[in-house]
Write a protein that holds these residues in place. Structure first.
Motif, mmCIF file in Angstrom:
data_model
loop_
_atom_site.group_PDB
_atom_site.id
_atom_site.type_symbol
_atom_site.label_atom_id
_atom_site.label_comp_id
_atom_site.label_asym_id
_atom_site.label_seq_id
_atom_site.Cartn_x
_atom_site.Cartn_y
_atom_site.Cartn_z
ATOM 1 N N THR A 195 36.528 37.680 29.582
ATOM 2 C CA THR A 195 37.547 39.234 29.784
ATOM 3 C C THR A 195 37.810 38.255 31.099
ATOM 4 O O THR A 195 37.882 37.611 31.822
ATOM 5 C CB THR A 195 35.877 40.509 31.057
ATOM 6 O OG1 THR A 195 35.336 39.045 31.989
ATOM 7 C CG2 THR A 195 35.694 40.774 29.559
ATOM 8 N N ILE A 196 39.032 39.567 31.932
ATOM 9 C CA ILE A 196 39.556 39.076 33.138
ATOM 10 C C ILE A 196 39.267 40.300 34.052
ATOM 11 O O ILE A 196 39.503 41.514 33.117
ATOM 12 C CB ILE A 196 41.671 39.434 32.771
ATOM 13 C CG1 ILE A 196 42.189 38.521 31.784
ATOM 14 C CG2 ILE A 196 42.291 39.633 34.034
ATOM 15 C CD1 ILE A 196 43.485 38.488 31.158
ATOM 16 N N ARG A 197 39.699 39.910 35.162
ATOM 17 C CA ARG A 197 39.041 41.573 36.025
ATOM 18 C C ARG A 197 39.320 40.912 36.791
ATOM 19 O O ARG A 197 39.889 40.071 38.465
ATOM 20 C CB ARG A 197 37.283 40.596 36.277
ATOM 21 C CG ARG A 197 36.259 40.992 36.173
ATOM 22 C CD ARG A 197 34.996 40.381 36.019
ATOM 23 N NE ARG A 197 33.955 41.080 34.925
ATOM 24 C CZ ARG A 197 32.382 41.277 35.203
ATOM 25 N NH1 ARG A 197 32.369 41.078 36.343
ATOM 26 N NH2 ARG A 197 31.963 41.234 34.225
ATOM 27 N N SER A 198 40.252 41.951 37.666
ATOM 28 C CA SER A 198 40.910 42.329 38.840
ATOM 29 C C SER A 198 41.155 43.389 39.272
ATOM 30 O O SER A 198 40.823 44.555 39.299
ATOM 31 C CB SER A 198 42.580 41.780 38.139
ATOM 32 O OG SER A 198 43.067 42.966 37.408
ATOM 33 N N THR A 199 41.849 43.269 40.911
ATOM 34 C CA THR A 199 41.381 44.744 41.296
ATOM 35 C C THR A 199 42.825 44.146 41.979
ATOM 36 O O THR A 199 43.494 43.209 42.243
ATOM 37 C CB THR A 199 40.932 44.037 43.308
ATOM 38 O OG1 THR A 199 39.522 43.748 42.343
ATOM 39 C CG2 THR A 199 40.826 45.231 44.174
ATOM 40 N N PHE A 200 43.869 45.939 41.712
ATOM 41 C CA PHE A 200 44.906 46.141 42.408
ATOM 42 C C PHE A 200 44.877 46.772 43.695
ATOM 43 O O PHE A 200 44.052 47.522 44.327
ATOM 44 C CB PHE A 200 45.626 46.620 41.435
ATOM 45 C CG PHE A 200 45.945 46.091 40.306
ATOM 46 C CD1 PHE A 200 47.512 45.059 40.159
ATOM 47 C CD2 PHE A 200 44.696 45.850 39.337
ATOM 48 C CE1 PHE A 200 47.035 44.613 39.183
ATOM 49 C CE2 PHE A 200 45.142 45.861 37.800
ATOM 50 C CZ PHE A 200 45.969 44.689 37.505
ATOM 51 N N ALA A 201 45.610 46.364 44.794
ATOM 52 C CA ALA A 201 45.903 47.084 46.164
ATOM 53 C C ALA A 201 46.638 47.881 46.162
ATOM 54 O O ALA A 201 48.626 47.087 46.229
ATOM 55 C CB ALA A 201 45.569 46.425 47.613
ATOM 56 N N VAL A 202 46.835 49.416 46.165
ATOM 57 C CA VAL A 202 48.497 50.010 46.454
ATOM 58 C C VAL A 202 48.465 49.870 47.369
ATOM 59 O O VAL A 202 48.199 49.463 48.958
ATOM 60 C CB VAL A 202 47.700 51.508 46.018
ATOM 61 C CG1 VAL A 202 48.463 52.519 46.582
ATOM 62 C CG2 VAL A 202 46.948 51.641 45.316
ATOM 63 N N VAL A 203 50.762 49.430 47.743
ATOM 64 C CA VAL A 203 51.190 49.916 48.883
ATOM 65 C C VAL A 203 52.670 50.804 48.643
ATOM 66 O O VAL A 203 52.984 50.744 47.858
ATOM 67 C CB VAL A 203 52.073 48.301 48.574
ATOM 68 C CG1 VAL A 203 53.598 48.121 50.072
ATOM 69 C CG2 VAL A 203 51.332 47.138 48.427
#
Length: 75
Positions: A61-69
């Motif tokens: 798997t790939i796990r990621s977190t995105f931070a909204v700008v």
């Protein structure tokens, strides 16, 4: 967010995470379905965390977190 590992996806996301200067990228998210009241969300985000996991007998798997700008718009 968790994805099944895909070399093509890794080739896109990995450089975004490893970039010396973070760059935000546009997103457009629309939940599945065609019923009334379905919204689309658009905005910009940075790839804040990124990890591949190929341990064990499960699918990699790939796990990621995105931070909204900035602002997220709902239409």
């Amino acid at each position: 967010v968790e994805f099944a590992y895909d070399p093509a996806l890794d080739a896109i996301l990995s450089p975004l995470f490893l970039a010396a200067t973070p760059v935000s990228n546009a997103f457009n998210f629309q939940p599945a379905g065609s019923g009334g009241g379905t919204h689309a969300f658009t905005g910009s985000a940075l790839l804040a965390t990124y990890r591949t996991d190929a341990s064990g007998s499960d699918v990699a798997t790939i796990r990621s977190t995105f931070a909204v700008v900035g602002t997220v718009t709902s239409t």
